[in-house]
Design an enzyme around this catalytic site. Structure first.
Site, mmCIF file in Angstrom:
data_model
loop_
_atom_site.group_PDB
_atom_site.id
_atom_site.type_symbol
_atom_site.label_atom_id
_atom_site.label_comp_id
_atom_site.label_asym_id
_atom_site.label_seq_id
_atom_site.Cartn_x
_atom_site.Cartn_y
_atom_site.Cartn_z
ATOM 1 N N CYS A 115 7.494 4.200 6.001
ATOM 2 C CA CYS A 115 6.653 3.848 4.923
ATOM 3 C C CYS A 115 7.447 3.396 3.541
ATOM 4 O O CYS A 115 6.707 2.811 2.813
ATOM 5 C CB CYS A 115 5.965 5.120 4.429
ATOM 6 S SG CYS A 115 6.703 6.646 4.013
ATOM 7 N N CYS A 161 -3.540 3.787 9.073
ATOM 8 C CA CYS A 161 -2.479 3.217 9.741
ATOM 9 C C CYS A 161 -1.707 4.150 10.816
ATOM 10 O O CYS A 161 -0.300 3.956 11.132
ATOM 11 C CB CYS A 161 -1.231 2.802 8.734
ATOM 12 S SG CYS A 161 -1.838 1.650 7.626
ATOM 13 N N CYS A 177 -1.032 8.519 7.190
ATOM 14 C CA CYS A 177 -2.444 7.918 6.445
ATOM 15 C C CYS A 177 -3.467 7.363 7.701
ATOM 16 O O CYS A 177 -2.926 6.851 8.687
ATOM 17 C CB CYS A 177 -2.230 6.953 5.613
ATOM 18 S SG CYS A 177 -1.537 7.274 3.979
ATOM 19 N N CYS A 224 0.910 -1.104 0.110
ATOM 20 C CA CYS A 224 0.107 -0.063 -0.017
ATOM 21 C C CYS A 224 0.989 1.230 -0.168
ATOM 22 O O CYS A 224 0.644 2.104 -0.929
ATOM 23 C CB CYS A 224 -0.886 -0.057 1.170
ATOM 24 S SG CYS A 224 -2.075 1.443 1.312
ATOM 25 N N CYS A 225 1.976 1.344 0.876
ATOM 26 C CA CYS A 225 2.753 2.412 0.925
ATOM 27 C C CYS A 225 3.653 2.583 -0.354
ATOM 28 O O CYS A 225 3.764 3.567 -0.859
ATOM 29 C CB CYS A 225 3.733 2.230 1.996
ATOM 30 S SG CYS A 225 3.118 2.426 4.014
#
Length: 250
Positions: free
Chosen positions: A235, A212, A209, A128-129
């Site tokens: 990240c 998280c 974010c 995702c990062c």
């Protein structure tokens, strides 16, 4: 550049590494404002500030605004940020008169392929990062030879040995606040009458974010709320890709 073009052409990586070491020695002990000014002068037209508009961001943004309000400031809108962070960005941009804000978002094709449901953070935070931060930053940094980071040594073990100047995938990265701690940051912010990020007062000393980022309990490390319960501490934009490979252009 500090080193001559011939040496850089012969071995660009070694040339940049030597340049970073020389600059770190040359500017050791200087005030953060002087380091920022020197970097902007040295890489004139080829340097950007990368800012999350997070808890500590106002300090570097104010230092840059004192020198050049039009300096490119790269902001990554991951699509998963707290609404308060977007509002804080707008507040600081207005207060400091910044005119060089460059907002980069994840590539729509990358999102469609990797995270079509927008829930990748639930199963693979690294991926995702990578999709929402690492790759967009790589794209944003392509025109630049250097960039300024707000990382500080006290924040985490992974940052404990930061140099003033370092090489990051073919670019010079500048860390002018590396020796600052929370008290110094707050003292500077208050002296300059800079507004705080609204989430700090709610228990978020480090803000990423929304899915998280958790509140930090008394006595915990400032970044303990990032990726709570996972071994992940960065990240990826300061480490390369999740697999450890170099991201072209970052």
């Amino acid at each position: 550049m500090v080193l001559d073009a011939i040496s850089l052409a012969i071995d660009p990586d070694q040339g940049l590494a030597a340049e970073a070491r020389l600059l770190s020695v040359r500017h050791e002990g200087e005030a953060a404002e002087a380091i920022v000014a020197a970097a902007l002068d040295l890489y004139d037209g080829k340097i950007a500030l990368v800012s999350s508009f997070g808890a500590d961001s106002a300090v570097l943004l104010a230092m840059v605004a004192d020198i050049d309000r039009s300096l490119p400031v790269i902001f990554l809108d991951t699509g998963k940020l707290f609404p308060a962070t977007i509002a804080y960005r707008d507040t600081l941009v207005s207060a400091l008169g910044l005119t060089g804000i460059i907002t980069h978002s994840p590539d729509t094709d990358d999102l469609a392929a990797a995270d079509p449901a927008g829930a990748l953070w639930m199963t693979d935070t690294d991926a995702c990062c990578d999709t929402r931060k690492v790759k967009p930053l790589a794209a944003a940094l392509r025109p630049f030879a250097a960039w300024i980071s707000g990382r500080k040594r006290y924040q985490a073990e992974t940052r404990a040995n930061l140099p003033l100047f370092e090489v990051a995938s073919g670019r010079i990265k500048v860390n002018p606040l590396l020796g600052w701690d929370r008290a110094r940051i707050e003292a500077y912010r208050e002296a300059r009458h800079l507004p705080p990020h609204p989430l700090v007062a709610e228990g978020y000393p480090s803000i990423g974010c929304l899915p998280c980022t958790d509140k930090v309990r008394p006595g915990e490390d400032e970044r303990a709320g990032r990726w709570r319960g996972k071994p992940k501490t960065e990240c990826g934009i300061h480490l390369g890709s999740p697999s450890g490979a170099v991201i072209p252009g970052i």
